[in-house]
Design a protein around this motif. Structure first.
Motif, PDB file in Angstrom:
ATOM      1  N   PHE A 166       0.702  -1.319   0.135  1.00 23.48           N
ATOM      2  CA  PHE A 166       0.085  -0.070  -0.048  1.00 23.48           C
ATOM      3  C   PHE A 166       0.855   0.930  -0.009  1.00 23.48           C
ATOM      4  N   ALA A 167       2.177   0.952  -0.426  1.00 24.14           N
ATOM      5  CA  ALA A 167       2.895   2.307  -0.183  1.00 24.14           C
ATOM      6  C   ALA A 167       2.444   3.524  -1.033  1.00 24.14           C
ATOM      7  N   ASN A 168       2.140   3.266  -2.197  1.00 30.62           N
ATOM      8  CA  ASN A 168       1.590   4.449  -2.970  1.00 30.62           C
ATOM      9  C   ASN A 168       0.616   4.898  -2.545  1.00 30.62           C
ATOM     10  N   TYR A 169      -0.394   4.155  -1.852  1.00 30.53           N
ATOM     11  CA  TYR A 169      -1.651   4.776  -1.304  1.00 30.53           C
ATOM     12  C   TYR A 169      -1.273   5.670  -0.152  1.00 30.53           C
ATOM     13  N   VAL A 170      -0.279   5.357   0.721  1.00 30.29           N
ATOM     14  CA  VAL A 170       0.192   5.882   1.974  1.00 30.29           C
ATOM     15  C   VAL A 170       0.881   7.174   1.333  1.00 30.29           C
ATOM     16  N   TYR A 171       1.445   6.907   0.556  1.00 26.05           N
ATOM     17  CA  TYR A 171       2.421   7.984  -0.075  1.00 26.05           C
ATOM     18  C   TYR A 171       1.462   9.458  -0.572  1.00 26.05           C
ATOM     19  N   ILE A 172       0.356   8.994  -1.378  1.00 28.03           N
ATOM     20  CA  ILE A 172      -0.352  10.109  -1.761  1.00 28.03           C
ATOM     21  C   ILE A 172      -1.267  10.850  -0.702  1.00 28.03           C
ATOM     22  N   PHE A 173      -1.891   9.756   0.196  1.00 25.44           N
ATOM     23  CA  PHE A 173      -2.272  10.243   1.429  1.00 25.44           C
ATOM     24  C   PHE A 173      -1.856  11.335   2.165  1.00 25.44           C
ATOM     25  N   LYS A 174      -0.323  10.856   2.269  1.00 23.28           N
ATOM     26  CA  LYS A 174       0.523  11.832   2.962  1.00 23.28           C
ATOM     27  C   LYS A 174       0.946  12.858   2.132  1.00 23.28           C
ATOM     28  N   ASP A 175       0.701  13.055   0.923  1.00 26.59           N
ATOM     29  CA  ASP A 175       1.291  14.076   0.229  1.00 26.59           C
ATOM     30  C   ASP A 175       0.566  15.281  -0.142  1.00 26.59           C
ATOM     31  N   PRO A 176       1.136  16.550   0.549  1.00 28.08           N
ATOM     32  CA  PRO A 176       0.271  17.596   0.528  1.00 28.08           C
ATOM     33  C   PRO A 176      -0.114  18.294  -0.894  1.00 28.08           C
ATOM     34  N   ASP A 177       0.686  17.813  -1.767  1.00 26.30           N
ATOM     35  CA  ASP A 177       0.589  18.225  -3.141  1.00 26.30           C
ATOM     36  C   ASP A 177      -0.803  17.645  -3.624  1.00 26.30           C
ATOM     37  N   PHE A 178      -0.976  16.337  -3.208  1.00 26.47           N
ATOM     38  CA  PHE A 178      -2.031  15.414  -3.713  1.00 26.47           C
ATOM     39  C   PHE A 178      -3.373  16.219  -3.222  1.00 26.47           C
ATOM     40  N   TRP A 179      -3.411  16.414  -1.748  1.00 23.67           N
ATOM     41  CA  TRP A 179      -4.432  17.079  -1.190  1.00 23.67           C
ATOM     42  C   TRP A 179      -4.906  18.422  -1.904  1.00 23.67           C
ATOM     43  N   HIS A 180      -3.819  19.248  -2.075  1.00 23.59           N
ATOM     44  CA  HIS A 180      -3.815  20.431  -2.772  1.00 23.59           C
ATOM     45  C   HIS A 180      -4.378  20.316  -4.256  1.00 23.59           C
ATOM     46  N   ALA A 181      -3.996  19.072  -5.097  1.00 27.65           N
ATOM     47  CA  ALA A 181      -4.821  18.992  -6.248  1.00 27.65           C
ATOM     48  C   ALA A 181      -6.207  18.723  -5.968  1.00 27.65           C
ATOM     49  N   ILE A 182      -6.592  17.678  -5.031  1.00 23.88           N
ATOM     50  CA  ILE A 182      -8.004  17.312  -4.608  1.00 23.88           C
ATOM     51  C   ILE A 182      -8.667  18.627  -4.539  1.00 23.88           C
ATOM     52  N   LEU A 183      -8.219  19.325  -3.504  1.00 25.71           N
ATOM     53  CA  LEU A 183      -8.824  20.520  -2.968  1.00 25.71           C
ATOM     54  C   LEU A 183      -9.150  21.591  -4.196  1.00 25.71           C
ATOM     55  N   ASN A 184      -8.029  21.913  -5.105  1.00 25.89           N
ATOM     56  CA  ASN A 184      -8.609  22.779  -6.157  1.00 25.89           C
ATOM     57  C   ASN A 184      -9.433  21.962  -7.170  1.00 25.89           C
ATOM     58  N   THR A 185      -9.362  20.743  -7.196  1.00 24.09           N
ATOM     59  CA  THR A 185     -10.236  19.956  -8.308  1.00 24.09           C
ATOM     60  C   THR A 185     -12.064  20.069  -7.638  1.00 24.09           C
ATOM     61  N   ALA A 186     -11.764  20.062  -6.340  1.00 21.60           N
ATOM     62  CA  ALA A 186     -13.257  20.306  -5.686  1.00 21.60           C
ATOM     63  C   ALA A 186     -13.691  21.478  -5.725  1.00 21.60           C
ATOM     64  N   ILE A 187     -12.791  22.758  -5.346  1.00 20.15           N
ATOM     65  CA  ILE A 187     -13.343  23.917  -5.590  1.00 20.15           C
ATOM     66  C   ILE A 187     -13.767  24.330  -7.008  1.00 20.15           C
ATOM     67  N   TYR A 188     -12.971  24.000  -7.920  1.00 19.02           N
ATOM     68  CA  TYR A 188     -13.212  24.200  -9.326  1.00 19.02           C
ATOM     69  C   TYR A 188     -14.635  23.549  -9.575  1.00 19.02           C
TER      70      TYR A 188
END
Lengths: 287, 278
Positions: free
Chosen positions: A48-70
């Motif tokens: 699950f290393a990749n999943y752990v990585y993305i959920f810890k990655d602030p860039d990923f959350w930033h991207a999700i947040l941007n997408t959601a706002i959009y």
């Protein structure tokens, strides 16, 4: 006639082969790759290393947040404008075909080409929009180079591009409403506003539910618009990073396909969930 | 009474103004793109902005063609869009025929798979498809550009609705007359659903023309680029040459707009029919 015509498989063969290789297999493979690390040519299982990585990655959350706002701003704004335009053109304008043809133009044209024009119009120094805003003594922000404006600029671009499809679908739905409802409403002296809220809107609910889903899914997948508007990058300082842009970067630029696929799986499940919600909503509306 | 009348007028003015403003917002970028592509560099960057160029700089187009291989981009794009359209139409016709006119075990299951796949977003599979194309050694080839798009479930599903509208007794009659399935498809099914086929062909060609993410992934050589990727690269390379960027954008958009204006009825009808059924 025979009940099991085996020759059918012959006619379906090209479709089935292509679909298996380029639609079904890639989904399975994306799931597999999301549990693998390393470069594309030599991927190894890493749990699950990749999943752990993305959920810890602030860039990923930033991207999700941007997408959601959009998604949650551009979609409702686009829909409301589309409803107003479709209804008014439908009910008040004689040359509907002319307006329909005009409003539909953005749907068929290349996002990249239109992005170049928008970049020109939104330019902070010599752009037409800021010129008009200054002429009206309104604040004229730097739409493209100010990171805090990136998502707003993207929303403007997205709304502009989304009107075409929405208007044409809504006008198709408006035409399908039984005109006798309006005749009857006229007989009872209903006003235009009453006719809209009592007859048109309720009749449009299935179409609106459909458009809402299609628009939301489209918004979650936004990539080309970002690329077009910010000339190949995700805005100043990645301020307009979106989910698919993140996936592309992880896949192609950074060279971590496993991470990209983990993000893809998350996005894919999310989109499936929205589609599922829409199906349920539609069933409720129809019954 | 008098009051109500004036309010009514204001309402109408607002409505017409609203429509007019959005009509302008929709069309203006296109007009501005064409005009800007004919301006001099100074005119594109002055304040106040120029609207009508003082001289029509048609030489901008010559410069665009001189600075980047746009002729090649056009050729590549035409070849891939046309191939995708013709082949996917062909495979969709065969598939839709089987799904509509033939009875066979597993039909319901296949239909279910097709319907489920319609919900899969292209972005979810495009990266793994890239991996497939790469392992087939097809990067930077025409085959690699078109291969995943030679079948479209979407268009197959769309054609099914046209084929279903043709009475099944016609198929039985053709069979009794000794026609083969192949003859039935090309002599009866295809001519009778010309409208639907033209719509599918137009939509497929336009989406092929505007393709961006897939060609971006599978090509990195300049002479294999498609129009939109070439355009995006040109916009970066041409830097501040706004007038050339706009001229190049015009080149990309105008062919599609011409097709659109000629076939606008079929295209719009096709999109509406498609979506309202789904």
């Amino acid at each position: 006639m025979k009940q099991n015509q085996k020759k059918a498989w012959l006619f379906l063969a090209p479709a089935l082969i292509c679909v298996t290789v380029f639609s079904i297999w890639p989904i399975i493979r994306a799931f597999i790759m999301s549990f693998q690390g390393g470069p594309l040519i030599n991927m190894q299982f890493n749990g699950f290393a990749n999943y752990v990585y993305i959920f810890k990655d602030p860039d990923f959350w930033h991207a999700i947040l941007n997408t959601a706002i959009y998604a949650f701003l551009a979609v409702p704004i686009g829909l409301i404008i589309s409803i107003a335009l479709a209804w008014w053109v439908f009910s008040k304008i004689k040359h509907q075909a002319f307006f329909k043809t005009m409003f539909f133009m953005p749907y068929v044209t290349s996002t990249i080409a239109i992005g170049i024009v928008f970049r020109y119009i939104l330019n902070g120094k010599y752009g037409m929009l800021d010129f008009c805003l200054r002429a009206m003594h309104l604040p004229a922000p730097d739409w493209l180079d100010d990171p805090s404006m990136s998502i707003i600029s993207l929303i403007i671009f997205g709304v502009w591009a989304s009107l075409a499809f929405n208007i044409v679908i809504l006008m198709g739905a408006l035409r399908n409403i039984d005109p006798n409802y309006y005749v009857l409403a006229d007989m009872y002296g209903a006003s235009g506003r009453e006719k809209f809220w009592r007859i048109t809107m309720p009749q449009l609910v299935p179409t609106l539910a459909f458009l809402l889903t299609v628009n939301l899914i489209g918004a979650f997948k936004i990539y080309t618009q970002v690329y077009a508007l910010f000339n190949g990058v995700a805005g100043q300082a990645n301020s307009a990073m979106t989910a698919v842009f993140y996936i592309y970067n992880k896949f192609q630029v950074v060279g971590t396909p496993g991470v990209a696929m983990a993000a893809t799986v998350v996005l894919f499940l999310f989109i499936l969930f929205v589609t599922y919600l829409q199906r349920k909503l539609m069933k409720k509306v129809n019954s | 009474m008098e009051h109500k009348k004036s309010k009514f007028r204001w309402g109408m003015i607002f409505i017409y103004l609203f429509i007019a403003i959005f009509a302008i917002i929709t069309v203006f970028p296109f007009i501005y793109m064409i005009l800007g592509g004919l301006m001099s560099y100074e005119e594109t960057t002055t304040i106040p902005p120029t609207l009508i160029p003082s001289h029509w700089h048609f030489d901008n187009y010559a410069k665009v063609f001189a600075q980047a291989p746009f002729a090649r981009y056009f050729f590549n794009t035409f070849i891939t869009a046309a191939t995708t359209t013709v082949v996917s139409l062909f495979t969709s016709i065969l598939g839709a025929f089987a799904m509509v006119n033939l009875k066979f075990k597993g039909k319901g299951f296949i239909q279910l798979i097709f319907l489920s796949l319609l919900m899969v977003p292209g972005e979810a599979i495009i990266f793994t498809n890239y991996t497939t194309i790469m392992s087939m050694n097809l990067l930077n080839t025409y085959l690699g550009l078109v291969l995943p798009f030679l079948v479209s479930i979407f268009y197959m599903y769309y054609l099914q609705s046209y084929f279903t509208a043709i009475s099944p007794t016609l198929y039985k009659a053709a069979m009794i007359d000794g026609a083969s399935d192949w003859e039935y498809i090309w002599r009866i099914l295809v001519p009778m659903s010309k409208g639907g086929l033209i719509t599918v062909a137009l939509l497929s060609f336009i989406s092929g023309w505007n393709a961006f993410l897939w060609p971006l992934l599978v090509t990195n050589e300049d002479n294999m680029r498609l129009l939109n990727n070439g355009l995006a690269a040109f916009a970066t390379d041409a830097g501040a040459q706004t007038q050339l960027q706009l001229a190049a954008a015009t080149l990309t958009v105008v062919p599609v707009l011409i097709i659109y204006f000629i076939f606008r009825k079929q295209i719009i009808r096709g999109v509406v029919r498609n979506e309202l059924k789904a």
